[in-house]
Write an enzyme that holds these catalytic residues in place. Structure first.
Site, mmCIF file in Angstrom:
data_model
loop_
_atom_site.group_PDB
_atom_site.id
_atom_site.type_symbol
_atom_site.label_atom_id
_atom_site.label_comp_id
_atom_site.label_asym_id
_atom_site.label_seq_id
_atom_site.Cartn_x
_atom_site.Cartn_y
_atom_site.Cartn_z
ATOM 1 N N LYS A 182 34.661 42.512 40.756
ATOM 2 C CA LYS A 182 35.984 42.218 41.319
ATOM 3 C C LYS A 182 37.116 43.044 40.691
ATOM 4 O O LYS A 182 38.100 43.343 41.351
ATOM 5 C CB LYS A 182 36.299 40.714 41.165
ATOM 6 C CG LYS A 182 35.501 39.837 42.121
ATOM 7 C CD LYS A 182 35.735 38.364 41.818
ATOM 8 C CE LYS A 182 36.257 37.642 43.013
ATOM 9 N NZ LYS A 182 36.518 36.211 42.753
ATOM 10 N N ASN B 151 38.694 40.557 46.005
ATOM 11 C CA ASN B 151 37.479 39.929 46.543
ATOM 12 C C ASN B 151 37.235 40.310 48.004
ATOM 13 O O ASN B 151 36.220 39.936 48.575
ATOM 14 C CB ASN B 151 37.549 38.395 46.408
ATOM 15 C CG ASN B 151 38.603 37.795 47.317
ATOM 16 O OD1 ASN B 151 39.499 38.488 47.790
ATOM 17 N ND2 ASN B 151 38.501 36.513 47.570
ATOM 18 N N GLY C 289 39.363 34.343 35.751
ATOM 19 C CA GLY C 289 39.772 35.020 36.983
ATOM 20 C C GLY C 289 40.311 34.054 38.021
ATOM 21 O O GLY C 289 41.311 34.341 38.698
HETATM 22 P P1 ATR Z 1 36.254 32.599 36.400
HETATM 23 O O1 ATR Z 1 36.531 34.055 36.539
HETATM 24 O O2 ATR Z 1 35.353 32.054 37.460
HETATM 25 O O3 ATR Z 1 37.473 31.782 36.229
HETATM 26 P P2 ATR Z 1 35.652 32.769 33.565
HETATM 27 O O4 ATR Z 1 36.508 33.952 33.411
HETATM 28 O O5 ATR Z 1 34.315 32.765 32.891
HETATM 29 O O6 ATR Z 1 35.324 32.484 35.093
HETATM 30 O O7 ATR Z 1 36.469 31.462 33.155
HETATM 31 C C1 ATR Z 1 35.888 30.239 32.972
HETATM 32 C C2 ATR Z 1 36.946 29.259 32.483
HETATM 33 O O8 ATR Z 1 36.297 28.019 32.154
HETATM 34 C C3 ATR Z 1 37.647 29.728 31.228
HETATM 35 O O9 ATR Z 1 38.974 29.245 31.240
HETATM 36 C C4 ATR Z 1 36.819 29.050 30.141
HETATM 37 O O10 ATR Z 1 37.493 28.859 28.913
HETATM 38 P P3 ATR Z 1 37.440 30.025 27.772
HETATM 39 O O11 ATR Z 1 38.460 31.034 28.185
HETATM 40 O O12 ATR Z 1 37.775 29.304 26.522
HETATM 41 O O13 ATR Z 1 36.028 30.555 27.800
HETATM 42 C C5 ATR Z 1 36.566 27.714 30.774
HETATM 43 N N1 ATR Z 1 35.407 27.040 30.150
HETATM 44 C C6 ATR Z 1 34.105 27.331 30.344
HETATM 45 N N2 ATR Z 1 33.321 26.512 29.608
HETATM 46 C C7 ATR Z 1 34.174 25.694 28.915
HETATM 47 C C8 ATR Z 1 33.998 24.626 27.975
HETATM 48 N N3 ATR Z 1 32.764 24.222 27.590
HETATM 49 N N4 ATR Z 1 35.105 24.013 27.477
HETATM 50 C C9 ATR Z 1 36.338 24.401 27.859
HETATM 51 N N5 ATR Z 1 36.570 25.404 28.746
HETATM 52 C C10 ATR Z 1 35.509 26.042 29.270
#
Ligand code: ATR
Length: 278
Positions: A70, A91, A136
Site C-alpha cells: 500500500k 488501496n 495504517g
Molecule cells: P494496520 O495497518 O492494519 O492498522 P498495524 O500497522 O499493524 O496494522 O497496526 C495495528 C495496530 O494495532 C497498532 O496500533 C498496534 O499497536 P502498536 O503500534 O503498539 O503495535 C495495535 N495493536 C496490535 N496488537 C496490540 C496489542 N496486543 N495491544 C495493544 N495494541 C495492539
C-alpha cells in the site's frame, strides 16, 4: 471480429488468498449483470512493479492494493489523490486512459460512508473523537475524521511514538493520550474508534475498562471478524450506538468499482452476507 474488451480488475497482495475483495466485487458484477472479472493476484516485492505495469495491457482497468504494497505503490503512481498523499498509502489504483497510473486511498471514505449508513444522524463536529491505534487504518481514519470536521482527534496507542508521529503528521487538532490513560479519557469522546487489531479472531481482546464511556458516544470498529466484537457488545450494553467494521470494508470498495466498471454500486444486505460468508 473483436468486440469491446471485457473489463478486468483485481486485488494485488502477498498473501492475497485471504482477501474478501473478489467475493465483494463478484457480488456487484453479478448484481448489475456486468461483463467483467475481478481476480486475486499474488506478486512478490521483486515482481510487483513489473506485474502492476503489465496489467493495462491485459485489459485491467484498475486494482486494489493490499498488504504489503500500500505504501510502495505510491512510488509508482503518476497521479496521487490528495487523500492518498495525506495518508501516505493507496488501496485503489485506476489505469487512466492516457496510460497514467492513479493512486487513491478509499479507507477513510469507507469508514465515514459506513457510519453514515449505519448511524445517519452522526455528526463528527459535535465533539472530540478518540482513536485507538496508530497503524495504517488509524491513519486513514484520523485523516477522515479531521476532514469531516471533528474539533479534535485524540489518539491512544500501545506504542506511544507511533501516535506521536501521527500527531506530527496531522498537526493542530490531533493530540496523544497515553495508552494507560485511554480508559479514563474515554468520557470526553463523542466518537470512539477501535483501529487496532485487538478483538479480532486470533488476537487478544481489547481489555480497556469502559466504565467512563458515555451512552451518547458512537462506537465504531475496524475489526469485522467477529462482527460483534467484545468492544461493540460492551458499548451497546452501555447504551451507545455501535457501528461494526464490515461496512468499512464494503464501502471502501465503492469508488474503485465505479472507476473500473462504470456503475456506482450499492452496499446492501446481500453484499454483507456474501462477504461475511467468503
Ligand atoms: P494496520 O495497518 O492494519 O492498522 P498495524 O500497522 O499493524 O496494522 O497496526 C495495528 C495496530 O494495532 C497498532 O496500533 C498496534 O499497536 P502498536 O503500534 O503498539 O503495535 C495495535 N495493536 C496490535 N496488537 C496490540 C496489542 N496486543 N495491544 C495493544 N495494541 C495492539
Amino acid at each position: 471480429m473483436t468486440g469491446e474488451p471485457i473489463p478486468l480488475a483485481g486485488v494485488i497482495g502477498a498473501p492475497v488468498s485471504h482477501s474478501r475483495s473478489p467475493a465483494l466485487h463478484g457480488y456487484w458484477l453479478r448484481k448489475y449483470r456486468l461483463k467483467g472479472y475481478y481476480i486475486p493476484i499474488e506478486l512478490g516485492y521483486d515482481t510487483f512493479e513489473q506485474g502492476l505495469r503489465s496489467l493495462p495491457l491485459l485489459g485491467f482497468h484498475g486494482v486494489n492494493i493490499t498488504i504489503p504494497f500500500k505504501e510502495k505503490v505510491l512510488t509508482l503512481a503518476d497521479v496521487i489523490t490528495d487523500r492518498a498523499a495525506l495518508i501516505g498509502a493507496a488501496n485503489t489504483i485506476t489505469f487512466l486512459k492516457d496510460g497514467r497510473i492513479q493512486a487513491d486511498n478509499t479507507d477513510g471514505f469507507g469508514f465515514i460512508a459506513n457510519i453514515r449508513q449505519q448511524a445517519p444522524d452522526w455528526d463528527a463536529t459535535v465533539g472530540p473523537a478518540m482513536v485507538l491505534g496508530a497503524g495504517g487504518a488509524a491513519r486513514a481514519i484520523v485523516s477522515a475524521l479531521l476532514a469531516e470536521g471533528a474539533p479534535s482527534v485524540r489518539i491512544s496507542n500501545r506504542t506511544r511514538n507511533r501516535a506521536d508521529m501521527l500527531k506530527e503528521h496531522f498537526g493542530g487538532r490531533v493530540s496523544v493520550i497515553e495508552w494507560s490513560n485511554a480508559a479514563s479519557e474515554m468520557q470526553h469522546a463523542a466518537t470512539l474508534v477501535n483501529a487496532t487489531s485487538l478483538g479480532m479472531t486470533g488476537q487478544p481482546e481489547l481489555t480497556l475498562n469502559l466504565d467512563r464511556l458515555r451512552p451518547s458516544t458512537l462506537v465504531a470498529e475496524i475489526v469485522y471478524s467477529p462482527l460483534n466484537t467484545g468492544l461493540l457488545q460492551k458499548a451497546a450494553e452501555r447504551g451507545c450506538r455501535t457501528v461494526d467494521g464490515l461496512g468499512m470494508l464494503l464501502h471502501q470498495a465503492v469508488p474503485g468499482f465505479e472507476n473500473w466498471f462504470r456503475v456506482r454500486p450499492e452496499v446492501d444486505i446481500g453484499l454483507r452476507q456474501v462477504v461475511l460468508n467468503a
